[in-house]
Design an enzyme around this catalytic site. Structure first.
Site, PDB file in Angstrom:
ATOM      1  N   ALA A  44     -29.193  -1.326 -27.370  1.00 27.23           N
ATOM      2  CA  ALA A  44     -28.685  -0.025 -26.934  1.00 27.23           C
ATOM      3  C   ALA A  44     -27.173   0.061 -27.097  1.00 27.23           C
ATOM      4  CB  ALA A  44     -29.077   0.229 -25.473  1.00 27.23           C
ATOM      5  N   GLN A  45     -26.475  -1.028 -26.722  1.00 23.43           N
ATOM      6  CA  GLN A  45     -25.015  -1.039 -26.845  1.00 23.43           C
ATOM      7  C   GLN A  45     -24.602  -1.001 -28.309  1.00 23.43           C
ATOM      8  OE1 GLN A  45     -22.172  -1.360 -24.247  1.00 23.43           O
ATOM      9  NE2 GLN A  45     -21.729  -0.312 -26.160  1.00 23.43           N
ATOM     10  N   LYS A 125     -42.224  -0.049 -36.320  1.00 24.81           N
ATOM     11  CA  LYS A 125     -41.005  -0.798 -36.641  1.00 24.81           C
ATOM     12  C   LYS A 125     -40.991  -2.068 -35.778  1.00 24.81           C
ATOM     13  CE  LYS A 125     -35.996  -0.325 -37.075  1.00 24.81           C
ATOM     14  NZ  LYS A 125     -35.649  -1.521 -36.287  1.00 24.81           N
ATOM     15  N   ARG A 146     -32.718 -11.699 -45.070  1.00 24.53           N
ATOM     16  CA  ARG A 146     -32.044 -10.563 -45.692  1.00 24.53           C
ATOM     17  C   ARG A 146     -30.565 -10.836 -45.937  1.00 24.53           C
ATOM     18  NH1 ARG A 146     -32.177  -4.667 -43.011  1.00 24.53           N
ATOM     19  NH2 ARG A 146     -31.145  -5.787 -41.315  1.00 24.53           N
ATOM     20  N   CYS A 418     -36.894 -17.897   7.169  1.00 24.32           N
ATOM     21  CA  CYS A 418     -37.051 -16.454   6.964  1.00 24.32           C
ATOM     22  C   CYS A 418     -35.709 -15.766   7.185  1.00 24.32           C
ATOM     23  CB  CYS A 418     -38.087 -15.898   7.935  1.00 24.32           C
ATOM     24  SG  CYS A 418     -38.248 -14.087   7.852  1.00 24.32           S
ATOM     25  N   CYS A 421     -36.166 -13.405  10.545  1.00 21.72           N
ATOM     26  CA  CYS A 421     -36.505 -13.877  11.895  1.00 21.72           C
ATOM     27  C   CYS A 421     -36.173 -15.351  12.105  1.00 21.72           C
ATOM     28  CB  CYS A 421     -37.982 -13.619  12.215  1.00 21.72           C
ATOM     29  SG  CYS A 421     -39.137 -14.684  11.311  1.00 21.72           S
ATOM     30  N   CYS A 437     -43.448 -16.462   5.463  1.00 16.32           N
ATOM     31  CA  CYS A 437     -43.003 -16.572   6.844  1.00 16.32           C
ATOM     32  C   CYS A 437     -44.256 -16.535   7.714  1.00 16.32           C
ATOM     33  CB  CYS A 437     -42.072 -15.420   7.212  1.00 16.32           C
ATOM     34  SG  CYS A 437     -41.717 -15.323   8.986  1.00 16.32           S
TER      35      CYS A 437
END
EC number: 6.5.1.2
Length: 729
Positions: A44-45, A125, A146, A418, A421, A437
């Protein structure tokens, strides 16, 4: 001194600087992607940088020089392999990102061809590594990447190890010389297994399947390549000599398949833009059906003579274009890994990331499931990670971008207590993957999650009891005490209890507190009162809906109790068989196991749940508050016209919910399944039917629309068989 020049050769200085900056970014990204196989920028970048570069050159044509990245193909070849020159130049493809781009491409093609250049071949693709194979007199002579389009790396020894690539072509009309182009890839499931193996060996995992395929193909030792699950699909030719020459792209595929080369079946020859767009839309929805990654659709003019007439630009053919789907993978920073506690006590690690937009939504948290998954993915806190969000699927971290590590990253350590608690965490039984937990009765996180679950549509169906309300009831801001300490308190709530409550807002996906971006502190709300200290609409709605929820059917009450393994189908079977909560509580394991769909394991779970005193207290308190604990006597069964048949319901049927349609079928003796198989008798498909419809078509299972469904219910399966909308077996 004069004013500094604001232009150079007619180009504004800011545009010149940005063009230079983007050129450097694109070239660096290409080098890491194509040569090092260590991409540091997401697709995307890269696309964003490249489009901005094109826009600058369109606005200022003098910037478009032969040395510009927009005029080049691929990237320089690496220094690790012998260099070979391609028999014909391997070009890149121009990209389209929307319908307007596709329409503009077709208009240009029609203008250059002086008419309609169709038909068109549409194919998927594949997100793999481009490769060229040279066969001389039917024998594989050479394989090359390539590279820059003219010269590539000789990877012949490695390609010979790829399953499905023939060393010799078969058939009578094999060309004396043919250069075949295609994509080398690793199937998605094999990629996941490969990354797990690498992490176990203490090696950095690959960022994506394409990266893993490229890295594998460039192994210097072919024995290593042979151990990895590379595959190849062919999608074209560069040179063809010494045999009857095909006249079209589609004809080439038929010939190459006859030669024994691997060719995809997932392509179509289509007449025009309308059909092309339908093909593109179909695979955007079904993007994950193929076993390999795809990032779009390639559209080609099918006829070779027309292709030659249209020709190419300096880097891409005018007779083909790639439609790129919106990216499902982006890179972002993993800021922290925290843990959340679910309604069954399971403790789940969650990734906290720099917010990033992927698949149309902003994501800043993603589940990591358990400590073993964190280890398998090989991610460290502080990593740049690849984040994936496929359509509406929950976001997932694929793995780290190991090339960007600077040594400051640190491993995640699973907590031993946890976080809500303080109870020591433990595995429920030997061999479990998830820590839990064990403080089910008093852990505020588990109470919050169970309350929220109990209010769900398939349980008590209380719209006024969402996640904010569940948090406020079970975890108000100190020094306030919870008004709901267990589910037993739920139906005794009053407005006077609700009005004073203030609470921290929590994320419903993780259970973790939300942070106000302006203050940097936890978000706090007064959910049940207005600024005047009077009951809010939320409070009034909750009290009203709690009263209504007392009359839901027994099956929904069973779901609301959060008994392990008791979801809506199982709860419905129990309620239909037993008719009351007392009958279920007092039934033996054998009696429970005899109920269809229950079995010994679930029967034991039900007995264990009701053996706990505080569980029984929930039932007693709800009963005392007026919650219905039994259903009306079972109605006499009507004609069992669908006995022995299996159905799948998909899409939206007019006049029915999914559950009510299922009830109509089971009431006539039929079974309703969640997935389509060859044993499915009919698929009932309403509007917006999805992949189950496609699966039925592929298996030849008869499909009924809404009208056909009514015929099935009223006239039986024989009459319905004449109303199928798609031929079945």
């Amino acid at each position: 001194m004069g004013e500094p020049s604001t232009e150079v050769a007619g180009v504004p200085v800011p545009a010149l600087k940005r063009h230079a900056e983007l050129s450097e970014l694109v070239e660096e990204a290409r080098w890491r992607y194509y040569v090092l196989d260590q991409p540091t920028a997401s697709d995307a970048q890269f696309d964003e940088w490249f489009r901005e570069l094109l826009a600058l050159e369109e606005a200022h044509p003098s910037l478009q020089t032969p040395g510009s990245p927009t005029q080049q193909v691929g990237a320089p070849v690496s220094g690790d392999f012998a260099k070979v020159r391609h028999l014909a130049r391997m070009e890149s493809l121009d990209n389209a990102f929307n319908d307007a781009d596709m329409a503009a491409w077709q208009v240009r093609a029609e203008r250059l061809a002086e008419g309609d250049p169709g038909p068109y071949l549409c194919e998927l693709k594949i997100d793999g590594l481009a490769i060229a194979l040279v066969y001389r007199d039917g024998k594989l002579e050479r394989a090359a990447t390539r590279g820059d389009g003219r010269t590539g790396d000789d990877v012949t020894a490695n390609v010979r190890t790829i399953k499905g690539v023939p060393h010799r072509l078969k058939g009578d009309d094999v060309p004396s010389l043919v250069e075949v182009r295609g994509e080398v890839y690793i199937p998605v499931e094999d990629f996941k297994k490969l990354n797990e193996q690498l992490v176990e060996q203490g090696k950095p995992p690959f960022a994506n399947p394409r990266n893993s395929a490229a890295g594998t193909l460039r192994q210097k030792d072919p024995r290593i390549t042979a151990q990895r699950p590379l595959r190849m699909l062919v999608h074209g030719i560069g040179v063809w000599e010494g045999a009857t020459e095909p006249r079209a792209q589609s004809e080439v595929y038929d010939r190459l398949r006859e030669f024994g080369l691997p060719v995809s079946d997932l392509y179509q020859v289509l007449p025009g833009l309308t059909e092309i767009n339908e093909f593109i839309e179909h695979y955007q929805v079904h993007r994950h059906d193929p076993p390999y990654e795809i990032d779009g659709v390639v559209v080609k003019v099918d006829d070779f003579r027309t292709q030659r007439e249209l020709g190419s630009t300096s880097r891409a053919p005018r007779w083909a274009i790639a439609f790129k789907y919106p990216p499902e993978e982006v890179n972002t920073k993993l800021l922290d890994i925290q843990v959340g506690v679910g309604r069954t006590g399971r403790v789940t690690p969650y990734a906290v990331m720099e917010p990033v937009v992927v698949s149309g939504s902003t994501v800043e948290r993603a589940t990591l499931h358990n400590a073993a998954v964190v280890a398998k993915k090989g991610v460290f806190i502080g990593d740049t990670v690849v984040l994936r969000k496929a359509g509406d699927v929950i976001p997932e971290i694929v793995g780290p971008v190991a090339a960007l590590r600077d040594g400051s990253e640190r491993e995640f350590v699973m907590p031993t207590q946890c976080p809500e608690c303080g109870t020591t965490l433990a595995y429920e039984k030997e061999g479990d993957a998830d820590l839990r937990c064990p403080n089910a009765r008093a852990c505020p996180a588990q109470i919050r999650e169970r309350i929220y679950f109990a209010a769900g549509r398939r349980a008590l169906d209380i719209d006024g009891l969402g996640y904010v309300a569940a948090t406020a009831l079970s975890q108000p801001l100190p020094p306030q005490q919870p008004v709901v300490r267990t589910e037993a308190d739920l139906f005794d709530l009053t407005l006077d209890q609700l009005i004073p409550i203030k609470s921290v807002v929590r994320d419903p996906d993780t259970g973790l507190p939300k942070i106000d971006p302006k203050t940097g502190e936890q978000k706090v709300v007064s959910f049940f009162s207005n600024i005047n200290g009077e009951p809010s609409q939320n409070a009034l709605q909750l009290i009203e809906e709690l009263e209504r929820a007392k009359q839901v059917p027994l099956a929904q009450v069973l779901v609301a109790l959060s008994i392990r393994h008791i979801g809506p189908p199982t709860a419905r079977a129990l309620a239909d068989a037993m008719r009351s909560i007392d009958a279920i509580m007092n039934a033996s394991e054998e009696e429970l196991a005899a109920v269809e769909g229950i079995g010994p394991r679930v029967a034991a779970t039900i007995r264990d749940w009701f053996a706990v005193d505080w569980h029984r207290a929930i039932v007693d308190r709800w009963r005392a508050a007026g919650v219905r604990m039994e259903d009306d006597p079972a109605p006499e069964k009507g004609p069992q016209t669908l006995e022995g048949m299996t159905f799948v319901v998909t899409g939206t049927l007019e006049g029915y919910t999914r559950d009510s349609a299922a009830a109509e079928l089971t009431g006539r003796g039929g079974k309703v399944a969640s997935s389509v198989s060859k044993k499915t008798s009919f698929v009932i498909a309403g509007d917006n039917a999805g992949s189950k419809y496609d699966k039925a078509v592929s298996l030849g299972v008869p499909i009924l629309d809404g009208a056909g469904f009514e015929i099935l219910l009223n006239e039986g399966p024989q009459a319905a068989a004449e109303a199928v909308t798609t031929p079945g077996s």
